[in-house]
Design a protein around this motif. Structure first.
Motif, mmCIF file in Angstrom:
data_model
loop_
_atom_site.group_PDB
_atom_site.id
_atom_site.type_symbol
_atom_site.label_atom_id
_atom_site.label_comp_id
_atom_site.label_asym_id
_atom_site.label_seq_id
_atom_site.Cartn_x
_atom_site.Cartn_y
_atom_site.Cartn_z
ATOM 1 N N THR A 257 0.836 -1.148 0.089
ATOM 2 C CA THR A 257 -0.027 -0.081 -0.032
ATOM 3 C C THR A 257 0.886 1.377 -0.025
ATOM 4 O O THR A 257 1.747 1.298 0.672
ATOM 5 N N VAL A 258 0.553 2.305 -0.960
ATOM 6 C CA VAL A 258 1.259 3.627 -1.000
ATOM 7 C C VAL A 258 1.087 4.269 0.113
ATOM 8 O O VAL A 258 -0.107 4.786 0.232
ATOM 9 N N VAL A 259 2.031 4.528 0.824
ATOM 10 C CA VAL A 259 1.912 5.485 2.217
ATOM 11 C C VAL A 259 2.578 6.781 1.929
ATOM 12 O O VAL A 259 3.275 7.202 0.739
ATOM 13 N N TYR A 260 2.408 7.654 2.793
ATOM 14 C CA TYR A 260 2.816 9.055 2.786
ATOM 15 C C TYR A 260 4.191 9.387 2.689
ATOM 16 O O TYR A 260 4.936 10.185 1.732
ATOM 17 N N SER A 261 4.988 8.423 3.073
ATOM 18 C CA SER A 261 6.500 8.486 3.012
ATOM 19 C C SER A 261 6.804 8.071 1.583
ATOM 20 O O SER A 261 8.226 8.057 1.275
ATOM 21 N N ASP A 262 6.198 7.352 0.743
ATOM 22 C CA ASP A 262 6.421 6.915 -0.483
ATOM 23 C C ASP A 262 6.539 8.067 -1.660
ATOM 24 O O ASP A 262 6.895 7.973 -2.655
ATOM 25 N N ILE A 263 5.533 9.038 -1.260
ATOM 26 C CA ILE A 263 5.391 9.825 -2.565
ATOM 27 C C ILE A 263 6.065 11.419 -2.497
ATOM 28 O O ILE A 263 6.553 11.719 -1.333
#
Length: 240
Positions: free
Chosen positions: A156-162
């Motif tokens: 799941t793409v999380v805030y720290s990935d973007i």
């Protein structure tokens, strides 16, 4: 024109098995690009204010040396002669003056508001270009092999990935697939190609599939609508 930045690898750049994390090298490369554009405007922030952004479509990397914690490296990057709507950029990473890695990437410059590509001839970028292009001997396009692809996990793409473009940063993907690599603790990467196909946004769920064919490892990340977010081909080597 070529642009060089020196860095020192940190403990966080090294995996538990002692191999350098490929995503760390891509982050140093990305920062060298940002610094070159900052020193030779327009910067990436200037482009963002124009409503423009570079979107990565392909990364190819070949590693020749085993880099270690606290190694001092020099990242040299340059924009290659480009045409159409495809922007090409290369880099080389050196340790003690010896070539440790080659990187070749292709990008698109996008008008964010109008959702259209900006052609090379219409882009106002002040870096200059060079014909010199490293020959790394790996494919530009990943062709996933026929046969069964085994689902090995979910992400799941999380805030720290973007990033500022509001989707998963390109340097995150290679480390993501390494998380699902069988027996990863016994492996190090020698080369890889990533094709970035569709954006992965905050809270999107990705199914990660893996297969091995002819000595190469392949991954794909599939979104809930069935579209591939990326395809990856890797050449791995056992750690002795």
């Amino acid at each position: 024109m070529k642009y060089s930045v020196k860095y020192r690898l940190t403990a966080m750049d090294i995996a538990p098995n002692g191999a350098v994390r490929p995503g760390a090298l891509l982050r140093y490369f990305q920062e060298a690009i940002n610094l070159q554009m900052h020193d030779n405007p327009p910067s990436t922030e200037d482009l963002f204010e124009r409503g423009q952004a570079f979107i990565l479509s392909r990364t190819g990397m070949k590693l020749y040396a085993d880099l270690s914690v606290y190694d001092e490296i020099e990242v040299t990057t340059w924009a290659n002669t480009s045409k159409g709507a495809t922007f090409v950029r290369s880099a080389q990473i050196f340790r003690d003056g010896v070539l440790a890695a080659d990187i070749v990437t292709t990008w698109a410059l996008v008008d964010i508001n109008e959702k259209r590509l900006i052609r090379v001839k219409d882009a106002e970028i002040g870096l200059g270009t060079l014909d010199e292009l490293p020959e790394i001997g790996i494919p530009e396009k990943v062709k996933m092999p026929d046969g069964e692809h085994v689902k090995v996990g979910e992400k799941t793409v999380v805030y720290s990935d973007i990033d500022r473009n509001d989707h998963m940063n390109n340097t995150r993907y290679v480390d993501m697939v390494c998380d699902f690599l069988p027996e990863v603790e016994n492996k190090k990467i020698r080369s890889f190609t990533i094709n970035y196909l569709t954006e992965s946004k905050l809270r999107e769920k990705l199914d990660i599939y893996h297969t091995n064919s002819d000595g190469l490892d392949y991954f794909c990340a599939v979104k809930e609508d069935g579209k591939h977010s990326l395809d990856v081909e890797m050449l791995l080597e056992n750690i002795k």
